[in-house]
Design an enzyme around this catalytic site. Structure first.
Site, PDB file in Angstrom:
ATOM      1  N   GLY A  91      79.079  14.090  18.060  1.00 63.90           N
ATOM      2  CA  GLY A  91      77.985  13.924  17.112  1.00 63.90           C
ATOM      3  C   GLY A  91      78.135  12.729  16.194  1.00 63.90           C
ATOM      4  CB  SER A 100      73.989  12.354  17.875  1.00 61.98           C
ATOM      5  OG  SER A 100      74.654  13.319  18.639  1.00 61.98           O
ATOM      6  CB  SER A 156      72.978  17.598  19.760  1.00 58.67           C
ATOM      7  OG  SER A 156      74.210  18.225  19.531  1.00 58.67           O
ATOM      8  CB  CYS A 157      76.712  13.711  21.760  1.00 64.86           C
ATOM      9  SG  CYS A 157      77.400  12.826  20.359  1.00 64.86           S
ATOM     10  N   PRO A 158      78.658  16.155  21.838  1.00 69.19           N
ATOM     11  CG  PRO A 158      79.868  16.675  23.775  1.00 69.19           C
ATOM     12  CD  PRO A 158      78.761  15.799  23.256  1.00 69.19           C
TER      13      PRO A 158
END
Length: 147
Positions: free
Chosen positions: A12, A16, A8-10
């Site tokens: 996404g 990700s 998960s990344c901010p």
């Protein structure tokens, strides 16, 4: 070994997905099984089943956002920034193998390899301080330039 992972990344969108693909490819190349859930702007993709979690030897969370870990209770959990699953996935998998084998005091508090012993300061919350050397930051450079 069998692993489950959450990336998960901010935003996404890119990181990700890249992390998930890298985890899947490298784990397969090393002879391991892995199921990867991607959390991002589009919601959850490939949501982990309770059976996959129950069968897993360890859990890898490669995320720069908050990931609910309640469903992984009782499993060794290795956490890292999403960039570790993109740039240094072999080390991340080695840490997960070590956690599954019971090496290390507490797998849930496993720090990213670059934070362990590197002198990274931690805030009161226990999270690693981000941003690197403050003397090299934009504010410090502008202050030197304008003084």
């Amino acid at each position: 070994m069998k692993f489950v992972a959450v990336t998960s990344c901010p935003t996404g969108i890119a990181h990700s997905q890249m992390a998930a693909e890298n985890l899947e490819q490298t784990a397969t190349d090393l002879g391991h099984e892995i199921d990867v859930e991607v959390q991002g702007a589009m919601g959850q993709e490939n949501e982990l089943s309770s059976d996959a979690i129950a069968e897993a030897d360890a859990v890898i969370i490669a995320a720069d956002t908050s990931v609910n870990q309640d469903r992984f209770e009782g499993k060794p959990v290795v956490t890292a920034p999403v960039k570790d699953a993109v740039n240094d996935v072999e080390d991340l998998l080695e840490r997960a193998i070590a956690a599954a084998d019971g090496e290390g005091a507490n797998a849930e508090s496993t720090q990213p390899a670059d934070a362990a012993g590197s002198g990274t300061e931690t805030a009161d919350s226990g999270a690693p301080r981000r941003g690197g050397d403050p003397s090299k930051g934009l504010f410090a450079r502008l202050k030197r330039l304008l003084s």
